[in-house]
Design an enzyme around this catalytic site. Structure first.
Site, mmCIF file in Angstrom:
data_model
loop_
_atom_site.group_PDB
_atom_site.id
_atom_site.type_symbol
_atom_site.label_atom_id
_atom_site.label_comp_id
_atom_site.label_asym_id
_atom_site.label_seq_id
_atom_site.Cartn_x
_atom_site.Cartn_y
_atom_site.Cartn_z
ATOM 1 C CB THR A 20 4.852 23.373 25.548
ATOM 2 O OG1 THR A 20 5.985 22.301 26.110
ATOM 3 C CG2 THR A 20 5.846 23.577 23.901
ATOM 4 C CG ASN A 39 5.852 17.203 18.432
ATOM 5 O OD1 ASN A 39 6.899 17.739 19.356
ATOM 6 N ND2 ASN A 39 4.991 17.130 19.158
ATOM 7 C CE LYS A 71 12.540 13.656 23.606
ATOM 8 N NZ LYS A 71 11.464 13.455 22.560
ATOM 9 C CG ASP A 129 -1.754 14.896 20.709
ATOM 10 O OD1 ASP A 129 -0.743 15.278 20.910
ATOM 11 O OD2 ASP A 129 -2.251 14.345 22.585
ATOM 12 C CE1 TYR A 166 12.006 14.480 27.090
ATOM 13 C CE2 TYR A 166 13.748 15.742 27.810
ATOM 14 C CZ TYR A 166 12.906 15.223 27.307
ATOM 15 O OH TYR A 166 12.357 15.922 26.270
HETATM 16 P P1 NAD Z 1 3.750 18.826 25.912
HETATM 17 O O1 NAD Z 1 3.372 18.011 26.696
HETATM 18 O O2 NAD Z 1 3.337 20.141 25.228
HETATM 19 O O3 NAD Z 1 2.457 18.315 24.166
HETATM 20 C C1 NAD Z 1 2.961 16.822 23.531
HETATM 21 C C2 NAD Z 1 1.516 16.321 22.856
HETATM 22 O O4 NAD Z 1 2.025 14.550 23.032
HETATM 23 C C3 NAD Z 1 0.558 16.190 23.525
HETATM 24 O O5 NAD Z 1 -0.170 16.867 22.927
HETATM 25 C C4 NAD Z 1 0.159 14.799 24.564
HETATM 26 O O6 NAD Z 1 -0.783 14.188 24.194
HETATM 27 C C5 NAD Z 1 0.611 14.275 23.531
HETATM 28 N N1 NAD Z 1 1.369 12.639 23.539
HETATM 29 C C6 NAD Z 1 1.880 12.209 24.501
HETATM 30 N N2 NAD Z 1 2.345 10.633 24.340
HETATM 31 C C7 NAD Z 1 1.917 10.655 23.570
HETATM 32 C C8 NAD Z 1 1.488 9.307 23.021
HETATM 33 N N3 NAD Z 1 2.033 8.185 23.630
HETATM 34 N N4 NAD Z 1 0.427 9.047 21.709
HETATM 35 C C9 NAD Z 1 0.030 10.143 20.915
HETATM 36 N N5 NAD Z 1 0.307 11.732 21.519
HETATM 37 C C10 NAD Z 1 0.943 11.455 22.857
HETATM 38 O O7 NAD Z 1 5.024 18.922 24.860
HETATM 39 P P2 NAD Z 1 6.287 19.419 24.007
HETATM 40 O O8 NAD Z 1 6.955 20.990 25.279
HETATM 41 O O9 NAD Z 1 5.200 19.925 22.829
HETATM 42 O O10 NAD Z 1 7.414 18.925 23.890
HETATM 43 C C11 NAD Z 1 6.853 18.246 22.307
HETATM 44 C C12 NAD Z 1 8.253 17.397 22.174
HETATM 45 O O11 NAD Z 1 9.212 18.041 22.537
HETATM 46 C C13 NAD Z 1 8.767 16.003 22.443
HETATM 47 O O12 NAD Z 1 8.906 15.097 22.358
HETATM 48 C C14 NAD Z 1 9.398 17.017 24.289
HETATM 49 O O13 NAD Z 1 9.773 16.162 24.951
HETATM 50 C C15 NAD Z 1 10.515 18.005 23.114
HETATM 51 N N6 NAD Z 1 10.847 18.416 23.742
HETATM 52 C C16 NAD Z 1 10.196 19.383 24.245
HETATM 53 C C17 NAD Z 1 11.208 20.517 25.326
HETATM 54 C C18 NAD Z 1 10.237 21.577 25.851
HETATM 55 O O14 NAD Z 1 11.053 22.802 26.338
HETATM 56 N N7 NAD Z 1 8.686 22.085 25.881
HETATM 57 C C19 NAD Z 1 12.454 20.519 25.135
HETATM 58 C C20 NAD Z 1 13.141 19.580 24.425
HETATM 59 C C21 NAD Z 1 12.339 18.560 23.270
#
Ligand code: NAD
Length: 235
Positions: free
Chosen positions: A172, A73, A141, A27, A137
């Site tokens: 989150t 992720n 996806k 991360d 976005y």
């Molecule tokens: P979040 O923002 O809470 O956490 C994401 C993590 O990814 C963070 O720790 C961030 O530092 C890290 N990150 C971002 N860019 C990065 C990079 N370039 N290199 C390394 N690390 C990086 O996000 P989340 O809600 O836990 O989402 C995680 C995944 O799930 C994402 O791909 C998101 O698109 C997907 N998602 C989330 C939701 C939701 O509602 N939370 C819904 C659908 C999909």
């Protein structure tokens, strides 16, 4: 587990540790070191869009024994806004993190899977349908979905299964940040997150449990699948 410092990735890392895996979190947020230490995972500071850092993180995770599981992720979801206001560099950044870097992560991980393995990409229900003000976005996806299908076909003969999860809204840090303007305008965010047929607020662990299934032997015949985990909101 990329993006395992917070949110969904952190829950996945914790579940994998509980199941007996040796886990590395990659991360860009240095606070990931504390999240990793708390669950007994290894931490590598890494921006997944930097190919050298990514390759190093994957090699560190693989060590001398290789990898069995890779969870792609990490992703970003800044508010896109109406199409007329979306600049090229915004779209490029979205695709760079959510698509190109995930693609690279699969390439690097597969190279360290001599016994075969299991890769899970984090897609989104936004990549399965449309939605106002999320076009960049959603496009990123949707690309994750098609990449999952293509990589499953290509890597299957090497014993590597490739699947994706399409989460609905999950509570989150990233989502809380995005919903902040709504909260300030008086909207009940808790209710908003639980507005789905099963009436549950989606939690990171709901996604982690689905990941556990996909990477386990229970899913030995499952590849190229996009598992929707959204409390029925797209049903
Ligand atoms: P979040 O923002 O809470 O956490 C994401 C993590 O990814 C963070 O720790 C961030 O530092 C890290 N990150 C971002 N860019 C990065 C990079 N370039 N290199 C390394 N690390 C990086 O996000 P989340 O809600 O836990 O989402 C995680 C995944 O799930 C994402 O791909 C998101 O698109 C997907 N998602 C989330 C939701 C939701 O509602 N939370 C819904 C659908 C999909």
């Amino acid at each position: 587990v990329t993006g395992g410092a917070h949110g969904i990735g952190a829950a996945i890392a914790a579940r994998l540790i509980e199941a007996g895996a040796t886990v590395t979190i990659a991360d860009l947020d240095p606070r990931g070191a504390d999240s990793a230490a708390a669950i007994g995972a290894q931490f590598v500071a890494c921006d997944i869009t930097d190919t050298e850092q990514l390759a190093n993180a994957v090699a560190t995770a693989a060590g001398s024994e290789g990898l069995d599981i890779s969870i792609n992720n990490a992703g970003i979801f800044p508010t896109t806004g109406p199409v007329a206001s979306v600049a090229d560099d915004f779209v490029s950044r979205m695709l760079d993190v959510n698509v190109r870097a995930q693609f690279s992560a699969t390439r690097e991980a597969a190279a360290h899977m001599p016994r075969g393995g299991s890769i899970v990409n984090m897609a989104s229900i936004a990549g399965l349908g449309g939605g106002a003000n999320i076009s960049a976005y959603a496009a990123s996806k949707a690309a994750v979905v098609s990449m999952t299908h293509a990589h499953a076909i290509e890597l299957g003969p090497s014993g590597i299964r490739v699947n994706a999860i399409a989460p609905g809204i999950i509570d989150t840090p990233g989502v809380q940040e995005q919903l902040e303007p709504l909260r300030s305008s008086g909207v009940d965010i808790g209710k908003r997150i639980a507005a789905n047929p099963v009436g549950l607020a989606g939690q990171p662990d709901h996604i982690a449990r689905a990941v556990l299934f996909l990477v386990s032997g229970l899913a030995a015949f499952v590849s190229g699948h996009v598992l929707v985990v959204d409390g029925g909101s797209t049903a």
